[in-house]
Design an enzyme around this catalytic site. Structure first.
Site: not given
Ligand code: NAI
Ligand code: MG
Length: 503
Positions: A194, A268
């Site tokens: 996804k 991660e």
């Molecule tokens: P997010 O964790 O919400 O999104 C990451 C992935 O999870 C995306 O593909 C999203 O569609 C999916 N996702 C979101 N809600 C979900 C659910 N309920 N069930 C399954 N999948 C779901 O992160 P987002 O909103 O893009 O960014 C927010 C913050 O997260 C950023 O400001 C940053 O601090 C952190 N982040 C950390 C990352 C890392 O590499 N560890 C990468 C991206 C964001």
């Protein structure tokens, strides 16, 4: 077992707008580009221009069902292949991806705003390298013989888990996808990815390229949002393992669903990585290390970002001056322009979030914001999501800016005098992904590597993630490791014990 012959060779397409148009409205399910069951799509924005660059398929439960069904069907045949044959096909993916490096780099630059020269091209290279690396490891899926009883042949074998659900973020979407799917596939699993709603196209293109050599259904990818597409993937009864990279908050949600299903999950998550510059450090090396460590070229959008930089009192002022001068010299501009060092923030939501932290930092008593570089002046970029990098000084380790993951070009340089105190401050964080220490003293270096709470500790350098280096955090930074042989064995197989009684 016969393997389907590759479909027609895809030619590299260097125009990312044309590619985005071709890929618009499509998932890859069962080896074919298909629309959502509902026919719905959503806009994907080029953050440098603030324009719609394409429309991605809006995945929902029905699409998840179709993709998982394709993966289940392909799984029987895929796991029956000799492991080295799977590896050969995965290595062949690496070869094809290498041939498409430039096109993938341009596409990911367009959708994420990451500069082509400093970031996107590098990412496309690591994508291909991860497939090449794991492709060679098929023969390492070995078991053991166990000296249990001489009259019994007792052995273990590594078996795949089944269908793996991989949920990926937007910051390094191709690389983070590769670190999940390459080992999962070599181990004999089939995969449903996804993608992140901000960056669906480059990863879809990469999967389309790989579908030329992988049997249909072995690798499927859906675009969509978390609640509508990610959640049903994690919850799907036929998904046997979930691997996730993203925020702590979403990681907890994913983990709870996985716990209800009693399936394994690899997470991660975020970071707030400390960088400690001792008084005897080489100033120039440390400043260069802060530039790479903070990922200024990626607007700080990295979970490993060295966003807490502790500098010894004796070097603090010189360090800040030198760091500011270096960041000032970096060019912010169009991500596709070869002269650009720093591109944009990925989305309006992230832009607002980062601006919120900067505003709060500026209001913090005792803190000073050193704003660096300059916004681009070209008219076409006026709506771009550009943020000037900010170095905060005078901030304490207990401020929100030093505790929370900002995921933007914002770092705190914190002055220290005492070594014990700085180790305690570095460890005083919810996170534990990475840490660095800069010193010429071997005793200090060794002591710090043992005491810093992190999955990766480096001395006098700040290298980025790459295949064959175990990657993953402790504390809230996650569960499990990626990028190595062990990661493949531990996270994408289970060990079956077999006993043959010959008495
Ligand atoms: P997010 O964790 O919400 O999104 C990451 C992935 O999870 C995306 O593909 C999203 O569609 C999916 N996702 C979101 N809600 C979900 C659910 N309920 N069930 C399954 N999948 C779901 O992160 P987002 O909103 O893009 O960014 C927010 C913050 O997260 C950023 O400001 C940053 O601090 C952190 N982040 C950390 C990352 C890392 O590499 N560890 C990468 C991206 C964001
Ligand atoms: Mg989110």
């Amino acid at each position: 077992m016969s393997i389907p012959t590759p479909t027609q060779g895809l030619a590299p397409q260097l125009d990312p707008y044309a590619l985005a148009a071709d890929l618009s409205g499509k998932h890859l399910i069962g080896g074919r580009l298909v629309a959502s069951a509902s026919g719905k799509t959503f806009d994907v924005i080029n953050p440098a221009k603030g324009e719609v660059m394409g429309r991605a398929a809006f995945g929902e439960a029905a699409d998840v069902d179709a993709a998982v069904a394709a993966a289940v069907e392909a799984g029987m045949m895929w796991k029956a292949l000799p492991a080295r044959e799977r590896g050969r096909l995965v290595a062949e993916c690496g070869r094809l991806l290498t041939a498409h490096t430039e096109e993938l780099a341009r596409l990911v630059a367009l959708e994420t705003g990451k500069a082509l020269r400093t970031e996107s091209r590098v990412e496309a290279g690591v994508l291909a390298d991860a497939f090449t690396f794991y492709g060679g490891l098929g023969g390492e899926l070995k078991g053991e013989t166990v000296p249990f009883n001489p009259k019994m042949l007792t052995l273990t074998v590594r078996e795949p888990l089944g269908v793996v659900g991989a949920i990926i973020p937007w910051n390094v979407p191709m690389m983070l996808m590769a670190l999940k799917i390459a080992p999962a596939l070599v181990a004999g699993n089939t995969v449903v990815v996804k993608s992140a709603e901000e960056a669906p196209f480059a990863v879809l293109r990469a999967c389309q390229i790989m579908a030329q050599v992988l049997p249909a259904g072995v690798l499927n990818i859906l675009s969509g949002f978390g609640p509508e597409c990610g959640a049903p993937l994690v919850a799907h009864p036929k998904v046997a393992k979930v691997t996730f990279t993203g925020s702590v908050e979403t990681g907890r949600i994913v983990s709870r669903t996985a716990a209800d299903k009693l399936i394994p999950v690899t997470l991660e998550l975020g970071g707030k990585s400390p960088m400690i510059v001792m008084g005897d450090a080489d100033l120039n090396q440390a400043v260069a290390g802060a530039i790479t460590g903070m990922r200024f070229t990626r607007q700080g959008q990295s979970c490993t970002a060295a966003s807490r930089i502790f500098v010894h009192d004796s070097l603090h002022d010189a360090f800040v001056t030198a760091l500011k001068a270096k960041v000032d010299a970096m060019v912010m501009g169009d991500p596709l322009d070869e002269t650009t060092d720093i591109g944009t923030i990925v989305s309006p939501q992230q832009f607002d979030r980062v601006q919120g932290y900067i505003a709060e930092g500026k209001r913090t008593p005792g803190a000073t914001a050193h704003e660096c570089s300059a916004l681009p002046t070209e008219a076409g970029l006026a709506k771009g999501l550009y943020v000037r990098p900010v170095i905060f000084t005078g901030m304490t380790n207990d401020s929100r800016l030093a505790r929370e993951e900002i995921f933007g070009p914002v770092t705190c340089v914190i002055r220290f005098t005492d070594y014990e105190d700085v180790i305690n401050q570095a460890n005083d964080s919810e996170f534990g992904l990475a840490a660095t220490i800069w010193t010429r003293d071997l005793k200090t270096a060794l002591d710090a590597t043992q005491r810093l709470q992190a999955g990766l500790v480096q001395v006098n350098q700040n290298l980025v993630v790459q295949p064959n280096l175990s990657y993953g955090g402790v504390k809230s930074s996650g569960l499990g490791k990626e990028a190595t042989l062990e990661a493949m064995l531990e996270h994408f197989t289970h060990k079956k014990t077999i006993m043959l009684n010959m008495a």
